[in-house]
Design a protein around this motif. Structure first.
Motif, mmCIF file in Angstrom:
data_model
loop_
_atom_site.group_PDB
_atom_site.id
_atom_site.type_symbol
_atom_site.label_atom_id
_atom_site.label_comp_id
_atom_site.label_asym_id
_atom_site.label_seq_id
_atom_site.Cartn_x
_atom_site.Cartn_y
_atom_site.Cartn_z
ATOM 1 N N LYS A 21 14.350 -0.062 -9.182
ATOM 2 C CA LYS A 21 14.236 -0.070 -10.639
ATOM 3 C C LYS A 21 12.803 -0.370 -11.083
ATOM 4 O O LYS A 21 12.137 -1.254 -10.555
ATOM 5 N N GLY A 22 12.346 0.406 -12.057
ATOM 6 C CA GLY A 22 11.005 0.203 -12.588
ATOM 7 C C GLY A 22 9.921 0.911 -11.811
ATOM 8 O O GLY A 22 8.735 0.745 -12.115
ATOM 9 N N PHE A 23 10.311 1.704 -10.817
ATOM 10 C CA PHE A 23 9.332 2.443 -10.008
ATOM 11 C C PHE A 23 9.774 3.896 -9.932
ATOM 12 O O PHE A 23 10.912 4.196 -9.565
ATOM 13 N N SER A 24 8.886 4.803 -10.269
ATOM 14 C CA SER A 24 9.250 6.223 -10.320
ATOM 15 C C SER A 24 8.610 7.046 -9.216
ATOM 16 O O SER A 24 8.863 8.250 -9.108
ATOM 17 N N GLY A 25 7.782 6.425 -8.388
ATOM 18 C CA GLY A 25 7.101 7.156 -7.323
ATOM 19 C C GLY A 25 7.960 7.311 -6.085
ATOM 20 O O GLY A 25 9.172 7.055 -6.096
ATOM 21 N N PRO A 34 1.374 -6.725 -1.810
ATOM 22 C CA PRO A 34 1.372 -6.523 -3.264
ATOM 23 C C PRO A 34 0.063 -6.951 -3.909
ATOM 24 O O PRO A 34 -0.664 -7.810 -3.387
ATOM 25 N N GLY A 35 -0.218 -6.329 -5.062
ATOM 26 C CA GLY A 35 -1.415 -6.671 -5.813
ATOM 27 C C GLY A 35 -1.053 -7.109 -7.210
ATOM 28 O O GLY A 35 -0.536 -8.205 -7.421
ATOM 29 N N HIS A 40 2.483 -2.373 -6.884
ATOM 30 C CA HIS A 40 1.077 -1.949 -6.812
ATOM 31 C C HIS A 40 0.331 -2.864 -5.853
ATOM 32 O O HIS A 40 0.363 -4.084 -5.990
ATOM 33 N N GLY A 41 -0.335 -2.252 -4.890
ATOM 34 C CA GLY A 41 -1.063 -3.037 -3.904
ATOM 35 C C GLY A 41 -1.602 -2.147 -2.807
ATOM 36 O O GLY A 41 -1.996 -1.001 -3.049
ATOM 37 N N SER A 42 -1.601 -2.666 -1.577
ATOM 38 C CA SER A 42 -2.157 -1.918 -0.445
ATOM 39 C C SER A 42 -1.176 -1.929 0.722
ATOM 40 O O SER A 42 -0.107 -2.531 0.659
ATOM 41 N N GLN A 43 -1.554 -1.261 1.789
ATOM 42 C CA GLN A 43 -0.730 -1.136 2.996
ATOM 43 C C GLN A 43 0.621 -0.460 2.700
ATOM 44 O O GLN A 43 1.678 -1.088 2.785
#
Length: 269
Positions: A21-25, A34-35, A40-43
């Motif tokens: 939920k809340g993510f469309s990718g 996480p960032g 949203h973040g890395s790895q």
């Protein structure tokens, strides 16, 4: 023979991940580090998965946000297979039939793109077991079986994968005896794939799904059906049990993502 270089991998990364939920990718690109937020973040999950797979050829099954996935793995030599209809895990492998046919490899690993913590050694041991089996299933023993499919095993071989909607009605004693669940990760010989994928393609299951607010009957295909066909044909279906439950954890909702991020951070430190 170097099993690392003679094993091809198929990574299923076509799904939408509707429970995230809340993510469309594409959820295979979610960060393990996480960032600004857990989304949203890395790895990216997919990159971590790539680091554990055998060194041989790789194919990614695409549909949702396909360009994003292709961009993310641009530095790797990867084949892309389009699953134009999201018609099940079996449909994903059917989308890779040309990739299977073209590879000189004798062995294949089939995995999901949101299961990043399977160890390199585990994949290697699965492929090793193909010397005695046509297909090997990666199982795991969870604290709670929830609604996972379970492996029914006789004399050291898998005879069927039974889904929750069936085993939930088994007597308590039989339910307790079925302690190994199906991770959805497999090693399989090329010969077995080329023999049984046409069988799978000829036997779709009719599933009713809600599409645009309407219940619609669609054709779907499932990898677990391959097990049924192989057993019926007298083929050998082996299994390997993962070291622990987190090794086979799929990241399919925000809670699982946060758990995976915490585990990744713990491992790094």
């Amino acid at each position: 023979m170097n099993l690392e270089n003679t094993t091809a991998s198929i990574i299923m990364a076509a799904g939408r991940g509707s429970r995230m939920k809340g993510f469309s990718g594409n959820k295979t690109l979610l960060p393990l580090e996480p960032g600004a937020s857990i989304y949203h973040g890395s790895q990216p999950i997919l990159m971590h998965l790539f680091s554990s797979l055998p060194e041989g050829p790789k194919a990614i099954i695409l549909n949702h946000c396909r360009e994003d996935v292709m961009d993310a793995v641009g530095a790797f030599e990867v084949s892309f297979c389009e699953q134009s209809l999201l018609n099940g895990t079996g449909g994903a492998i059917l989308a890779a039939r040309e990739f299977v046919r073209e590879q000189p490899c004798h062995n294949f690993v089939i995995t999901m793109g949101d299961v990043p913590f399977v160890k390199k050694e585990t994949y290697f041991r699965m492929v090793e077991l193909l010397s005695q089996n046509d297909i090997v299933i990666l199982g795991f023993r969870p604290e709670n079986k929830k609604q996972y499919g379970v492996l029914e095993i006789e004399s050291g071989k898998v005879k069927r994968i039974t889904e929750w909607k069936y085993w939930k009605d088994y007597p308590d004693t039989k339910q307790k005896s079925l302690s190994i669940c199906n991770s959805g990760i497999y090693a399989v010989t090329k010969e077995a794939l080329e023999t049984f994928l046409p069988v799978l393609a000829s036997r779709p299951q009719i599933v009713n799904k809600e599409i645009d607010g309407k219940m619609t009957a669609i054709e779907e295909y499932f990898i677990t059906d391959l097990i049924e066909y192989m057993v019926a044909d007298g083929r050998s279906v082996g299994y390997l049990v993962a070291e622990n439950e987190i090794e086979t954890m799929g990241i399919d909702d925000p809670e699982a993502l946060q758990k995976a991020q915490a585990f990744y951070n713990e491992q790094r430190n």
